[in-house]
Design a protein around this motif. Structure first.
Motif, PDB file in Angstrom:
ATOM      1  N   PHE A  32     -12.354  -4.517  -5.457  1.00 46.03           N
ATOM      2  CA  PHE A  32     -13.257  -3.453  -5.013  1.00 46.03           C
ATOM      3  C   PHE A  32     -13.017  -3.129  -3.545  1.00 46.03           C
ATOM      4  CE2 PHE A  32     -17.370  -2.383  -3.015  1.00 46.03           C
ATOM      5  CZ  PHE A  32     -17.679  -1.211  -3.687  1.00 46.03           C
ATOM      6  N   VAL A  33     -12.979  -4.147  -2.695  1.00 47.13           N
ATOM      7  CA  VAL A  33     -12.768  -3.956  -1.265  1.00 47.13           C
ATOM      8  C   VAL A  33     -11.376  -3.379  -0.999  1.00 47.13           C
ATOM      9  CG1 VAL A  33     -12.511  -5.160   0.942  1.00 47.13           C
ATOM     10  CG2 VAL A  33     -14.406  -5.732  -0.581  1.00 47.13           C
ATOM     11  N   ILE A  34     -10.368  -3.887  -1.722  1.00 43.13           N
ATOM     12  CA  ILE A  34      -8.995  -3.393  -1.534  1.00 43.13           C
ATOM     13  C   ILE A  34      -8.900  -1.917  -1.877  1.00 43.13           C
ATOM     14  CG2 ILE A  34      -6.625  -3.546  -2.406  1.00 43.13           C
ATOM     15  CD1 ILE A  34      -7.063  -6.556  -2.737  1.00 43.13           C
ATOM     16  N   PHE A  35      -9.472  -1.527  -3.028  1.00 36.30           N
ATOM     17  CA  PHE A  35      -9.362  -0.123  -3.446  1.00 36.30           C
ATOM     18  C   PHE A  35     -10.130   0.791  -2.498  1.00 36.30           C
ATOM     19  CE2 PHE A  35     -11.028   3.507  -5.917  1.00 36.30           C
ATOM     20  CZ  PHE A  35      -9.826   4.156  -6.118  1.00 36.30           C
ATOM     21  N   PHE A  36     -11.338   0.385  -2.103  1.00 31.10           N
ATOM     22  CA  PHE A  36     -12.099   1.236  -1.191  1.00 31.10           C
ATOM     23  C   PHE A  36     -11.459   1.282   0.190  1.00 31.10           C
ATOM     24  CE2 PHE A  36     -15.177   1.710  -4.405  1.00 31.10           C
ATOM     25  CZ  PHE A  36     -16.027   2.741  -4.013  1.00 31.10           C
ATOM     26  N   GLY A  37     -10.804   0.196   0.598  1.00 28.12           N
ATOM     27  CA  GLY A  37     -10.056   0.225   1.844  1.00 28.12           C
ATOM     28  C   GLY A  37      -8.916   1.221   1.774  1.00 28.12           C
ATOM     29  N   MET A  38      -8.223   1.241   0.626  1.00 29.51           N
ATOM     30  CA  MET A  38      -7.147   2.216   0.426  1.00 29.51           C
ATOM     31  C   MET A  38      -7.708   3.632   0.455  1.00 29.51           C
ATOM     32  SD  MET A  38      -5.081   0.255  -2.628  1.00 29.51           S
ATOM     33  CE  MET A  38      -4.180   1.748  -3.042  1.00 29.51           C
ATOM     34  N   GLY A  39      -8.898   3.812  -0.133  1.00 24.66           N
ATOM     35  CA  GLY A  39      -9.518   5.128  -0.149  1.00 24.66           C
ATOM     36  C   GLY A  39      -9.869   5.609   1.250  1.00 24.66           C
ATOM     37  N   LEU A  40     -10.420   4.725   2.064  1.00 26.98           N
ATOM     38  CA  LEU A  40     -10.766   5.091   3.439  1.00 26.98           C
ATOM     39  C   LEU A  40      -9.512   5.377   4.263  1.00 26.98           C
ATOM     40  CD1 LEU A  40     -13.615   2.492   4.102  1.00 26.98           C
ATOM     41  CD2 LEU A  40     -13.877   4.974   3.853  1.00 26.98           C
ATOM     42  N   ARG A  41      -8.468   4.585   4.040  1.00 23.37           N
ATOM     43  CA  ARG A  41      -7.218   4.808   4.769  1.00 23.37           C
ATOM     44  C   ARG A  41      -6.588   6.142   4.366  1.00 23.37           C
ATOM     45  NH1 ARG A  41      -2.447   0.544   4.008  1.00 23.37           N
ATOM     46  NH2 ARG A  41      -2.471   1.539   1.947  1.00 23.37           N
ATOM     47  N   LEU A  43      -8.176   8.753   3.302  1.00 23.76           N
ATOM     48  CA  LEU A  43      -8.991   9.815   3.887  1.00 23.76           C
ATOM     49  C   LEU A  43      -8.699   9.974   5.375  1.00 23.76           C
ATOM     50  CD1 LEU A  43     -11.306  11.878   3.632  1.00 23.76           C
ATOM     51  CD2 LEU A  43     -12.902  10.005   4.074  1.00 23.76           C
ATOM     52  N   ALA A  44      -8.558   8.852   6.077  1.00 23.20           N
ATOM     53  CA  ALA A  44      -8.354   8.904   7.523  1.00 23.20           C
ATOM     54  C   ALA A  44      -6.948   9.370   7.897  1.00 23.20           C
ATOM     55  CB  ALA A  44      -8.631   7.529   8.131  1.00 23.20           C
ATOM     56  N   SER A  45      -5.936   8.896   7.173  1.00 23.95           N
ATOM     57  CA  SER A  45      -4.549   9.182   7.564  1.00 23.95           C
ATOM     58  C   SER A  45      -3.995  10.454   6.943  1.00 23.95           C
ATOM     59  CB  SER A  45      -3.653   7.999   7.190  1.00 23.95           C
ATOM     60  OG  SER A  45      -3.648   7.787   5.774  1.00 23.95           O
ATOM     61  N   LYS A  46      -4.443  10.770   5.715  1.00 19.93           N
ATOM     62  CA  LYS A  46      -3.888  11.919   5.005  1.00 19.93           C
ATOM     63  C   LYS A  46      -4.903  13.033   4.762  1.00 19.93           C
ATOM     64  CE  LYS A  46      -0.781   8.852   2.410  1.00 19.93           C
ATOM     65  NZ  LYS A  46      -0.378   8.411   1.034  1.00 19.93           N
ATOM     66  N   GLY A  47      -6.168  12.732   5.021  1.00 22.75           N
ATOM     67  CA  GLY A  47      -7.206  13.708   4.716  1.00 22.75           C
ATOM     68  C   GLY A  47      -7.421  13.879   3.229  1.00 22.75           C
ATOM     69  N   ASP A  48      -7.000  12.865   2.461  1.00 18.95           N
ATOM     70  CA  ASP A  48      -7.127  12.913   0.999  1.00 18.95           C
ATOM     71  C   ASP A  48      -8.338  12.083   0.569  1.00 18.95           C
ATOM     72  OD1 ASP A  48      -6.855  13.020  -1.726  1.00 18.95           O
ATOM     73  OD2 ASP A  48      -5.048  11.769  -1.823  1.00 18.95           O
ATOM     74  N   PRO A  49      -9.415  12.735   0.089  1.00 19.89           N
ATOM     75  CA  PRO A  49     -10.619  11.993  -0.282  1.00 19.89           C
ATOM     76  C   PRO A  49     -10.629  11.523  -1.737  1.00 19.89           C
ATOM     77  CG  PRO A  49     -11.069  14.326  -0.424  1.00 19.89           C
ATOM     78  CD  PRO A  49      -9.618  14.186  -0.003  1.00 19.89           C
ATOM     79  N   LEU A  50      -9.598  11.850  -2.517  1.00 19.28           N
ATOM     80  CA  LEU A  50      -9.642  11.595  -3.958  1.00 19.28           C
ATOM     81  C   LEU A  50      -9.853  10.126  -4.313  1.00 19.28           C
ATOM     82  CD1 LEU A  50      -8.860  14.569  -4.286  1.00 19.28           C
ATOM     83  CD2 LEU A  50      -7.340  13.864  -6.151  1.00 19.28           C
ATOM     84  N   PRO A  51      -9.087   9.172  -3.761  1.00 16.83           N
ATOM     85  CA  PRO A  51      -9.318   7.766  -4.152  1.00 16.83           C
ATOM     86  C   PRO A  51     -10.742   7.316  -3.880  1.00 16.83           C
ATOM     87  CG  PRO A  51      -7.259   7.983  -2.941  1.00 16.83           C
ATOM     88  CD  PRO A  51      -7.966   9.298  -2.810  1.00 16.83           C
ATOM     89  N   LEU A  52     -11.277   7.703  -2.727  1.00 15.64           N
ATOM     90  CA  LEU A  52     -12.641   7.304  -2.370  1.00 15.64           C
ATOM     91  C   LEU A  52     -13.657   7.923  -3.321  1.00 15.64           C
ATOM     92  CD1 LEU A  52     -14.166   5.617  -0.284  1.00 15.64           C
ATOM     93  CD2 LEU A  52     -14.388   7.695   1.101  1.00 15.64           C
ATOM     94  N   VAL A 104     -13.299   1.475 -13.396  1.00 17.18           N
ATOM     95  CA  VAL A 104     -13.473   2.865 -13.841  1.00 17.18           C
ATOM     96  C   VAL A 104     -12.944   3.831 -12.780  1.00 17.18           C
ATOM     97  CG1 VAL A 104     -15.157   4.619 -14.535  1.00 17.18           C
ATOM     98  CG2 VAL A 104     -15.462   2.241 -15.257  1.00 17.18           C
ATOM     99  N   GLY A 105     -13.330   3.600 -11.507  1.00 15.38           N
ATOM    100  CA  GLY A 105     -12.898   4.504 -10.456  1.00 15.38           C
ATOM    101  C   GLY A 105     -11.447   4.313 -10.060  1.00 15.38           C
ATOM    102  N   GLY A 106     -11.074   3.083  -9.726  1.00 20.14           N
ATOM    103  CA  GLY A 106      -9.710   2.820  -9.290  1.00 20.14           C
ATOM    104  C   GLY A 106      -8.678   3.099 -10.362  1.00 20.14           C
ATOM    105  N   MET A 107      -8.970   2.661 -11.579  1.00 16.13           N
ATOM    106  CA  MET A 107      -8.022   2.911 -12.666  1.00 16.13           C
ATOM    107  C   MET A 107      -8.068   4.368 -13.111  1.00 16.13           C
ATOM    108  SD  MET A 107      -8.101  -0.625 -14.841  1.00 16.13           S
ATOM    109  CE  MET A 107      -6.909   0.052 -15.982  1.00 16.13           C
ATOM    110  N   GLY A 108      -9.206   5.024 -12.888  1.00 16.52           N
ATOM    111  CA  GLY A 108      -9.256   6.462 -13.138  1.00 16.52           C
ATOM    112  C   GLY A 108      -8.312   7.198 -12.202  1.00 16.52           C
ATOM    113  N   TYR A 109      -8.296   6.754 -10.931  1.00 13.61           N
ATOM    114  CA  TYR A 109      -7.363   7.366  -9.978  1.00 13.61           C
ATOM    115  C   TYR A 109      -5.921   7.044 -10.359  1.00 13.61           C
ATOM    116  CZ  TYR A 109      -5.036   8.506  -5.604  1.00 13.61           C
ATOM    117  OH  TYR A 109      -4.181   9.035  -4.669  1.00 13.61           O
TER     118      TYR A 109
END
Length: 268
Positions: A32-41, A43-52, A104-109
């Protein structure tokens, strides 16, 4: 669904062991922490909010857990339970929302990226279902073994306490959200991006209801395996149909290159 003197009543004397619950809660927070960390990164580096957004939607999908548990005869005992929320008289442990966030969220992505990958063919969609099925087995067998929760009633295809129609259904849920979002994402701009959250959450309930309802009905009749096994066969037919429908989004075959020139072998 509690019917006295029938198998639709879960075990009343069961309790969740403290140490095992602690270990499993910590273990489920790691992805959970790993996937949300990837999502925040992202968003911050690419401006891509999809994983989050997928991850947030996955957490909200956990709101369906009490419904799926009541209808599918899955039970988290109250005794020893670190309750996150409770609906329909079913206490849901704190590790469930986080688990949904990455499963559900991470594997959905993940399903979304596979579907959008130019190299993906229809065979890859079937392989994705198989991989998700195996991941769900790895996720659920340890807590079942240590008595964190249980399945009850005349469960069809039960192996080691785990009815295999359940992981087969769970495996399709992130694929449904990934497929739908792959179609609507080009139209999700600005505030419409919130549709990714709601779609990820609702796709879980949609997939379970669309494919799991034959077994739900059969379990509730309390008429034994002669009813639940045929129902499981129908559920697997519905699941196969769902995977086939999702696979239609991508070509049957991709082009191949001969001497540097691409020769198309695409079948729609």
């Amino acid at each position: 669904m509690f019917v006295p003197n029938t198998t639709s009543r879960p075990p009343a004397d069961m309790a969740i062991p403290y140490n095992e619950q602690l270990i499993f809660t910590i273990a489920t927070q790691i992805p959970f922490v790993i996937f949300f960390g990837m999502g925040l990164r992202s968003l911050a580096s690419k401006g891509d909010p999809l994983p989050l957004l997928f991850g947030i939607g996955g957490c909200f999908a956990s709101s369906f857990e009490p419904f799926v548990d009541v209808l599918g005869f899955c039970f988290f005992p109250r005794e020893g339970n670190w309750v996150a929320f409770e609906w329909l008289g079913r206490p849901i442990p704190v590790f469930v929302p986080a688990t949904y966030g990455w499963f559900v969220g991470g594997m959905g992505y993940w399903a979304y990226t596979v579907i959008r990958d130019p190299k993906t063919t229809r065979k890859d969609i079937w392989k994705l279902w198989g991989k998700a099925f195996i991941i769900n087995l790895v996720l659920e067998y340890p807590p079942l073994y240590y008595g964190i929760y249980t399945y009850y009633g005349y469960q069809p295809l039960e192996v080691g306490g785990f009815p295999l129609w359940f992981p087969a259904t769970n495996a399709i849920t992130p694929m449904v959200s990934g497929a739908i979002i792959s179609l609507i994402e080009p139209y999700c701009k600005g505030w419409r991006l919130l549709a990714i959250v709601t779609t990820t959450a609702s796709a879980y309930g949609l997939a379970n209801a669309a494919c799991g309802f034959p077994v739900w009905i059969a379990l509730s009749t309390d008429l034994g395996y002669a009813v639940t096994y045929p129902a499981a066969a129908v559920t697997f037919l519905l699941l196969s149909n769902a995977v086939w429908i999702i696979s239609l989004i991508v070509p049957e075959q991709r082009g191949i290159k001969l001497n540097g020139n691409e020769k198309r072998r695409v079948k729609k």
